[in-house]
Design a protein around this motif. Sequence first.
Motif, PDB file in Angstrom:
ATOM      1  N   ALA A 133       0.820  -1.210   0.000  1.00  0.00           N
ATOM      2  CA  ALA A 133       0.000   0.000   0.000  1.00  0.00           C
ATOM      3  C   ALA A 133       0.857   1.265   0.000  1.00  0.00           C
ATOM      4  CB  ALA A 133      -0.942  -0.011   1.209  1.00  0.00           C
ATOM      5  N   ALA A 134       2.096   1.151   0.437  1.00  0.00           N
ATOM      6  CA  ALA A 134       2.983   2.313   0.505  1.00  0.00           C
ATOM      7  C   ALA A 134       3.883   2.438  -0.726  1.00  0.00           C
ATOM      8  CB  ALA A 134       3.848   2.230   1.760  1.00  0.00           C
ATOM      9  N   THR A 135       3.685   1.595  -1.721  1.00  0.00           N
ATOM     10  CA  THR A 135       4.530   1.632  -2.915  1.00  0.00           C
ATOM     11  C   THR A 135       3.683   1.924  -4.146  1.00  0.00           C
ATOM     12  OG1 THR A 135       4.304  -0.693  -3.528  1.00  0.00           O
ATOM     13  CG2 THR A 135       6.005  -0.159  -1.899  1.00  0.00           C
ATOM     14  N   ASP A 136       4.361   2.163  -5.231  1.00  0.00           N
ATOM     15  CA  ASP A 136       3.651   2.380  -6.492  1.00  0.00           C
ATOM     16  C   ASP A 136       3.981   1.295  -7.512  1.00  0.00           C
ATOM     17  OD1 ASP A 136       6.254   3.109  -6.917  1.00  0.00           O
ATOM     18  OD2 ASP A 136       5.801   4.996  -7.930  1.00  0.00           O
ATOM     19  N   ARG A 137       4.548   0.192  -7.021  1.00  0.00           N
ATOM     20  CA  ARG A 137       4.902  -0.910  -7.914  1.00  0.00           C
ATOM     21  C   ARG A 137       3.992  -2.101  -7.641  1.00  0.00           C
ATOM     22  NH1 ARG A 137      11.029  -2.077  -7.067  1.00  0.00           N
ATOM     23  NH2 ARG A 137      10.523  -3.764  -8.487  1.00  0.00           N
ATOM     24  N   PRO A 138       3.728  -2.904  -8.651  1.00  0.00           N
ATOM     25  CA  PRO A 138       2.863  -4.068  -8.459  1.00  0.00           C
ATOM     26  C   PRO A 138       3.611  -5.218  -7.770  1.00  0.00           C
ATOM     27  CG  PRO A 138       3.547  -3.924 -10.746  1.00  0.00           C
ATOM     28  CD  PRO A 138       4.079  -2.696 -10.058  1.00  0.00           C
ATOM     29  N   LEU A 139       2.850  -6.091  -7.164  1.00  0.00           N
ATOM     30  CA  LEU A 139       3.404  -7.265  -6.508  1.00  0.00           C
ATOM     31  C   LEU A 139       4.276  -8.074  -7.459  1.00  0.00           C
ATOM     32  CD1 LEU A 139       3.624  -9.344  -4.204  1.00  0.00           C
ATOM     33  CD2 LEU A 139       1.437 -10.298  -5.012  1.00  0.00           C
ATOM     34  N   ALA A 140       3.894  -8.168  -8.705  1.00  0.00           N
ATOM     35  CA  ALA A 140       4.650  -8.974  -9.674  1.00  0.00           C
ATOM     36  C   ALA A 140       6.113  -8.547  -9.750  1.00  0.00           C
ATOM     37  CB  ALA A 140       4.000  -8.892 -11.051  1.00  0.00           C
ATOM     38  N   ASP A 141       6.384  -7.260  -9.625  1.00  0.00           N
ATOM     39  CA  ASP A 141       7.768  -6.787  -9.658  1.00  0.00           C
ATOM     40  C   ASP A 141       8.567  -7.349  -8.481  1.00  0.00           C
ATOM     41  OD1 ASP A 141       6.995  -5.314 -11.855  1.00  0.00           O
ATOM     42  OD2 ASP A 141       7.219  -3.358 -10.879  1.00  0.00           O
ATOM     43  N   TYR A 142       7.956  -7.348  -7.308  1.00  0.00           N
ATOM     44  CA  TYR A 142       8.637  -7.856  -6.115  1.00  0.00           C
ATOM     45  C   TYR A 142       8.794  -9.374  -6.162  1.00  0.00           C
ATOM     46  CZ  TYR A 142       7.982  -3.186  -4.337  1.00  0.00           C
ATOM     47  OH  TYR A 142       8.023  -1.825  -4.190  1.00  0.00           O
ATOM     48  N   LEU A 143       7.789 -10.050  -6.680  1.00  0.00           N
ATOM     49  CA  LEU A 143       7.902 -11.507  -6.831  1.00  0.00           C
ATOM     50  C   LEU A 143       9.029 -11.857  -7.800  1.00  0.00           C
ATOM     51  CD1 LEU A 143       4.197 -12.725  -6.960  1.00  0.00           C
ATOM     52  CD2 LEU A 143       5.934 -13.418  -5.296  1.00  0.00           C
ATOM     53  N   ALA A 144       9.083 -11.162  -8.915  1.00  0.00           N
ATOM     54  CA  ALA A 144      10.147 -11.438  -9.891  1.00  0.00           C
ATOM     55  C   ALA A 144      11.520 -11.225  -9.262  1.00  0.00           C
ATOM     56  CB  ALA A 144       9.967 -10.555 -11.125  1.00  0.00           C
ATOM     57  N   ALA A 145      11.671 -10.153  -8.509  1.00  0.00           N
ATOM     58  CA  ALA A 145      12.955  -9.880  -7.861  1.00  0.00           C
ATOM     59  C   ALA A 145      13.272 -10.939  -6.801  1.00  0.00           C
ATOM     60  CB  ALA A 145      12.943  -8.491  -7.233  1.00  0.00           C
ATOM     61  N   ALA A 146      12.269 -11.373  -6.067  1.00  0.00           N
ATOM     62  CA  ALA A 146      12.487 -12.407  -5.050  1.00  0.00           C
ATOM     63  C   ALA A 146      12.886 -13.733  -5.698  1.00  0.00           C
ATOM     64  CB  ALA A 146      11.236 -12.583  -4.187  1.00  0.00           C
ATOM     65  N   PHE A 147      12.238 -14.100  -6.789  1.00  0.00           N
ATOM     66  CA  PHE A 147      12.614 -15.333  -7.495  1.00  0.00           C
ATOM     67  C   PHE A 147      14.041 -15.232  -8.029  1.00  0.00           C
ATOM     68  CE2 PHE A 147       7.967 -16.269  -8.001  1.00  0.00           C
ATOM     69  CZ  PHE A 147       7.997 -17.499  -7.375  1.00  0.00           C
ATOM     70  N   THR A 148      14.421 -14.069  -8.511  1.00  0.00           N
ATOM     71  CA  THR A 148      15.786 -13.868  -9.000  1.00  0.00           C
ATOM     72  C   THR A 148      16.786 -14.056  -7.867  1.00  0.00           C
ATOM     73  OG1 THR A 148      15.031 -12.382 -10.744  1.00  0.00           O
ATOM     74  CG2 THR A 148      17.351 -12.210 -10.108  1.00  0.00           C
ATOM     75  N   GLU A 149      16.487 -13.518  -6.707  1.00  0.00           N
ATOM     76  CA  GLU A 149      17.373 -13.676  -5.550  1.00  0.00           C
ATOM     77  C   GLU A 149      17.490 -15.140  -5.131  1.00  0.00           C
ATOM     78  OE1 GLU A 149      16.590 -11.313  -2.126  1.00  0.00           O
ATOM     79  OE2 GLU A 149      16.918  -9.445  -3.192  1.00  0.00           O
ATOM     80  N   VAL A 150      16.360 -15.837  -5.095  1.00  0.00           N
ATOM     81  CA  VAL A 150      16.379 -17.255  -4.715  1.00  0.00           C
ATOM     82  C   VAL A 150      17.232 -18.039  -5.700  1.00  0.00           C
ATOM     83  CG1 VAL A 150      14.973 -19.353  -4.510  1.00  0.00           C
ATOM     84  CG2 VAL A 150      14.187 -17.220  -3.450  1.00  0.00           C
ATOM     85  N   ALA A 151      17.047 -17.787  -6.980  1.00  0.00           N
ATOM     86  CA  ALA A 151      17.826 -18.495  -8.009  1.00  0.00           C
ATOM     87  C   ALA A 151      19.311 -18.194  -7.872  1.00  0.00           C
ATOM     88  CB  ALA A 151      17.323 -18.109  -9.404  1.00  0.00           C
ATOM     89  N   ARG A 152      19.649 -16.939  -7.639  1.00  0.00           N
ATOM     90  CA  ARG A 152      21.051 -16.544  -7.479  1.00  0.00           C
ATOM     91  C   ARG A 152      21.656 -17.218  -6.249  1.00  0.00           C
ATOM     92  NH1 ARG A 152      20.852 -11.336  -8.508  1.00  0.00           N
ATOM     93  NH2 ARG A 152      19.966 -10.828  -6.494  1.00  0.00           N
ATOM     94  N   THR A 153      20.936 -17.256  -5.159  1.00  0.00           N
ATOM     95  CA  THR A 153      21.422 -17.904  -3.936  1.00  0.00           C
ATOM     96  C   THR A 153      21.628 -19.383  -4.144  1.00  0.00           C
ATOM     97  OG1 THR A 153      20.281 -16.258  -2.578  1.00  0.00           O
ATOM     98  CG2 THR A 153      20.889 -18.311  -1.501  1.00  0.00           C
ATOM     99  N   GLU A 154      20.683 -20.030  -4.838  1.00  0.00           N
ATOM    100  CA  GLU A 154      20.822 -21.463  -5.080  1.00  0.00           C
ATOM    101  C   GLU A 154      21.989 -21.776  -6.000  1.00  0.00           C
ATOM    102  OE1 GLU A 154      16.978 -22.793  -6.379  1.00  0.00           O
ATOM    103  OE2 GLU A 154      16.210 -22.859  -4.319  1.00  0.00           O
TER     104      GLU A 154
END
Length: 157
Positions: A133-154
């Motif tokens: 609610a405090a951002t102007d970006r959609p959830l999809a952007d954060y999910l994509a970034a989180a998946f990228t981080e998980v993949a990089r960590t793995e």
Amino acid sequence: MTVTWRHLPAPAREIAAACTEAVATARERDAEAYRPAVERLAAADRAGLVLGGVVRLLLEQTHPDGLDGDDVRQVLERCARSTAPWWADVDPHVLLVLLASALGVYEPGDDDAPPDPAAVARHAPLLVADLLAATDRPLADYLAAAFTEVARTELHD
């Protein structure tokens, strides 16, 4: 616009779809739809890891100068208070565990009652919806970034 997540492996697609559904129902404050949405999310293996990444990214964006104890308390109180009228099962302890985990300061071994994956699935979308609610970006952007981080960590483990 609906994101299909076709580029992700099937388990990750399920996490993305379940998370999107649960957060949407939390944002709509729809208790009837929320219960099955979080049950679906709880059944998605490793959803907590992805949601933790989303929470961390949202915290970083909404608090670019870092968080202190007062900031964490404000996020916790705001989320619990805004959720309680429509979702009476909200547990501030679980919200605090999610915040501390996203910040990398939670030790499950030090907790007498660590939340189980189902509790995480019931509470993470509440926290994500509140922070979104405090951002102007959609959830999809954060999910994509989180998946990228998980993949990089793995890849590096």
